[in-house]
Design an enzyme around this catalytic site. Structure first.
Site, PDB file in Angstrom:
ATOM      1  N   LYS A   7      12.731  29.424 -18.676  1.00  0.00           N
ATOM      2  CA  LYS A   7      11.869  28.559 -17.882  1.00  0.00           C
ATOM      3  C   LYS A   7      11.470  27.374 -18.743  1.00  0.00           C
ATOM      4  O   LYS A   7      11.452  27.459 -19.976  1.00  0.00           O
ATOM      5  CB  LYS A   7      10.630  29.289 -17.379  1.00  0.00           C
ATOM      6  CG  LYS A   7       9.643  29.757 -18.413  1.00  0.00           C
ATOM      7  CD  LYS A   7       8.624  28.788 -18.956  1.00  0.00           C
ATOM      8  CE  LYS A   7       8.015  27.880 -17.946  1.00  0.00           C
ATOM      9  NZ  LYS A   7       6.987  26.975 -18.652  1.00  0.00           N
ATOM     10  N   ASN A  60       2.445  14.912 -14.600  1.00  0.00           N
ATOM     11  CA  ASN A  60       1.670  15.296 -15.770  1.00  0.00           C
ATOM     12  C   ASN A  60       0.272  14.711 -15.789  1.00  0.00           C
ATOM     13  O   ASN A  60      -0.485  14.945 -16.716  1.00  0.00           O
ATOM     14  CB  ASN A  60       2.433  14.929 -17.042  1.00  0.00           C
ATOM     15  CG  ASN A  60       3.589  15.884 -17.237  1.00  0.00           C
ATOM     16  OD1 ASN A  60       3.384  17.065 -17.431  1.00  0.00           O
ATOM     17  ND2 ASN A  60       4.802  15.365 -17.126  1.00  0.00           N
ATOM     18  N   THR A  81       9.560  23.542 -24.735  1.00  0.00           N
ATOM     19  CA  THR A  81       8.538  24.377 -24.094  1.00  0.00           C
ATOM     20  C   THR A  81       9.151  25.292 -23.175  1.00  0.00           C
ATOM     21  O   THR A  81       9.508  24.941 -22.068  1.00  0.00           O
ATOM     22  CB  THR A  81       7.645  23.632 -23.160  1.00  0.00           C
ATOM     23  OG1 THR A  81       6.885  22.816 -23.908  1.00  0.00           O
ATOM     24  CG2 THR A  81       6.734  24.569 -22.406  1.00  0.00           C
ATOM     25  N   GLU A 135      10.683  17.646 -15.615  1.00  0.00           N
ATOM     26  CA  GLU A 135       9.699  17.111 -14.676  1.00  0.00           C
ATOM     27  C   GLU A 135       9.923  15.641 -14.344  1.00  0.00           C
ATOM     28  O   GLU A 135       9.831  14.776 -15.214  1.00  0.00           O
ATOM     29  CB  GLU A 135       8.294  17.253 -15.273  1.00  0.00           C
ATOM     30  CG  GLU A 135       7.792  18.679 -15.239  1.00  0.00           C
ATOM     31  CD  GLU A 135       6.505  18.859 -16.029  1.00  0.00           C
ATOM     32  OE1 GLU A 135       6.126  17.918 -16.739  1.00  0.00           O
ATOM     33  OE2 GLU A 135       5.920  19.939 -15.939  1.00  0.00           O
TER      34      GLU A 135
END
Lengths: 391, 391
Positions: free
Chosen positions: A172, A386, A183, A263
């Site tokens: 993920k 974000n 991350t 993202e």
């Protein structure tokens, strides 16, 4: 099939209510053996989440029986209480499985600085234990997603004269992707029969060449963990090189999927540096380019702005990478827009709008070493996601 | 008044047609003496524009008579031809002024990788020479703007028992602002009577504490130049400390104006690190936070996301900054949202929407050194401006 593609593993993914959306948020991967070999690499951030502190201890002896993972909360910066929560999670999982807490890896992902709701998490673990299945890999991959839009899984099966063995994995991660590691959480399983030292060496070589070279936004997480579990259930014993190749292939696929789902990104950018005096130098130069907000914003605008590539390359100290600024070449999608540090082919020949993938090639003319680091463009959607999403 | 606030200087700003908008794009600053002392600091980027290569040679002897500046083109990555263009600009300017080309500093800013249109620039220099005036400071400050929305000027006048002396300056820069130096050009003048060594020491001390601590977007330019010219026309001879204080005050004002006008920004963020074992450590930790896209996007969303501060602090290696992650404190606008590496006061007490300025305070509890680095938030407008504007 993800983590259950290899023999000897069961997995599950359930919804414990940690996510306000009600989506799955607890995953469990169990190694039924006969071996219980494990290796892991963790974030190089000095601020680490409680599950990282815990899991480092768990895998120190090269053994683990299970990995319990939750999304919906990172359990980072939560103090001694947060560490007790991780400890309780491991003990609860181990009791339900009949294994040792000291062999239970814990991974968490989500918002930093918030305690986990243990009254929801522990029943979720019970539900995951009850749902364990040899087909549960896909459910587990779903349950570790945060801002990911798709689950990431990969499987490599190696056929040899003596039989087949498999490496499968899930990951993920969609933001806060940066070196050492991106991350992310990832669990990789294999039914190969290898010892702990071999598993550790293979995993470190694989992550150095794959996950460590994804740099979506330059931000390093507190929770990054990649775990490799080996059950030995195939009865096959590959060499270190063979295992490294297969784990690297799975890791490369998973890390490429992370970039593709970053993202708000509209482009995946491969920055390849050639002609470096060392691989470390090539990585450092590539990373400088992948960290340039100006270049990444230009790519979002489909502008092949090679001046921003050169100005990023120039920030790398001489002690790190040898090069003469007047000999640098830069190509973008095959068009040599910069030659010998100056103007090359017409930048209008570069069409960035045609496809998601962008290839930047920097030639330092200082040696034979090369490296590729992947990143994404800097977009309105990145800023939106974000600023609006608190994680 | 900018660069003509001090006695002994004339300046001008004219439109030569380098900018498609027709706005002023050539500036000239002339030191009429009696002294012709000069000092300068330049970008630490290894890829430097032709005018930087030239001007380093000019100021090497501590003397300069004039500074000619153009916007509308950086003359960076333009090869040997670009260097000849800079040389011709210096010679043409010097001939018109009756000074030496070797005493003529050249500065350029704008798009990288494009030759300057000399057929426009040289007549523009002639027009600037003709327009020179002791009131020309404001015109010069206008002519060096690129994406700046306002001209940046500052003046400090020091009154002493024996008389007064003045330091004045102008600066440009709104993006590609990063350490060593921010992307910018700045000319600072003084009528103090000082020698070259004093001017150099004062300028280096001032820029280290001001321009070097502005980090709008982490991107280091190829053209950054700060020039200090001293005419001696006041007849006053301040000490090094006195000159440093005045130049620092002007530099601090100009660099603060750069942050306030940064491309697309909606917040100015001061990251103050205290309790560091050294000033370098404090700067490194502050810079790690100012480079976090995730934190900067959160500030844009008025989200006091201290977890992103901590995860950025944790990326600084132990060899650079000593700290124990479990003792870190973070305050945002006076609210201690993180205490001892864990949850502190309620983050909802922090109101980021109320004002443009955000104060982040990180206490490392590892010594007595402190530093402040300024940055901006990461906004939709930053992405827009840097994807649509090709520089």
């Amino acid at each position: 099939m993800s983590v259950t593609a290899a023999q000897g593993f069961r997995a599950a993914g359930t919804a414990a209510g940690l996510k306000s959306t009600g989506k799955p948020d607890v995953a469990l991967v169990v190694n039924d053996g006969p071996l219980d070999v494990a290796a892991a690499v963790f974030t190089s951030n000095r601020v680490v989440a409680a599950p990282v502190t815990w899991s480092r201890q768990v895998v120190a002896d090269g053994r683990a029986s299970a990995v319990v993972l939750n999304s919906g909360g990172a359990n980072a910066c939560t103090g001694p209480e947060g560490f007790l929560d991780t400890h309780r999670t491991a003990e609860h999982t181990a009791d339900a499985l009949g294994v040792s807490a000291g062999d239970t890896v814990v991974c968490s992902t989500g918002l930093i600085g918030v305690r986990l709701p243990m009254e929801k998490l522990l029943p979720g673990v019970d539900a995951a234990v009850a749902a364990l299945s040899a087909d549960g890999g896909s459910d587990a991959a779903q349950a570790i997603m945060t801002t990911d839009t798709v689950a990431k899984t990969a499987v490599v099966t190696v056929e040899t004269a003596s039989g087949t063995w498999t490496v499968g994995g899930m990951a993920k991660g969609a933001g806060m992707l940066a070196p050492g590691l991106a991350t992310m959480l990832s669990v990789i399983t294999t039914d190969a029969a290898v010892d702990a030292a071999t598993a550790d060496a293979a995993l470190r070589a694989a992550t150095t060449a794959t996950f460590d070279r994804v740099d979506s936004d330059g931000c390093m997480s507190t929770n990054d963990t990649v775990v490799l579990l080996a059950s030995g259930a195939s009865g096959q014993s590959p060499t270190l090189d063979e295992l490294t190749a297969a784990v690297t292939e799975v890791s490369a696929s998973l890390s490429r999927q992370l970039v593709a789902d970053a993202e708000g990104a509209s482009h995946d950018i491969a920055v390849e540096v050639v002609g470096a005096h060392s691989e470390d130098a090539a990585v450092a130069v590539a990373r400088a380019v992948t960290r340039s907000n100006l270049f990444k914003a230009a790519v979002f605008g489909n502008d092949p702005n090679w001046g921003r590539v050169l100005s990023a390359v120039g920030t790398v100290p001489e002690s790190v990478a040898a090069f003469d600024a007047t000999t640098l070449d830069v190509s973008i999608n095959g068009v040599q827009v910069c030659r010998a540090g100056g103007v090359g082919e017409d930048r209008d020949l570069v069409d960035l709008a045609a496809q998601r993938e962008v290839r930047v090639l920097v030639d330092l003319h200082a040696g034979d070493a090369t490296a590729i680091v992947w990143t994404n463009d800097l977009t309105h959607d990145y800023v939106h996601e974000n600023s609006a999403y608190s994680s």
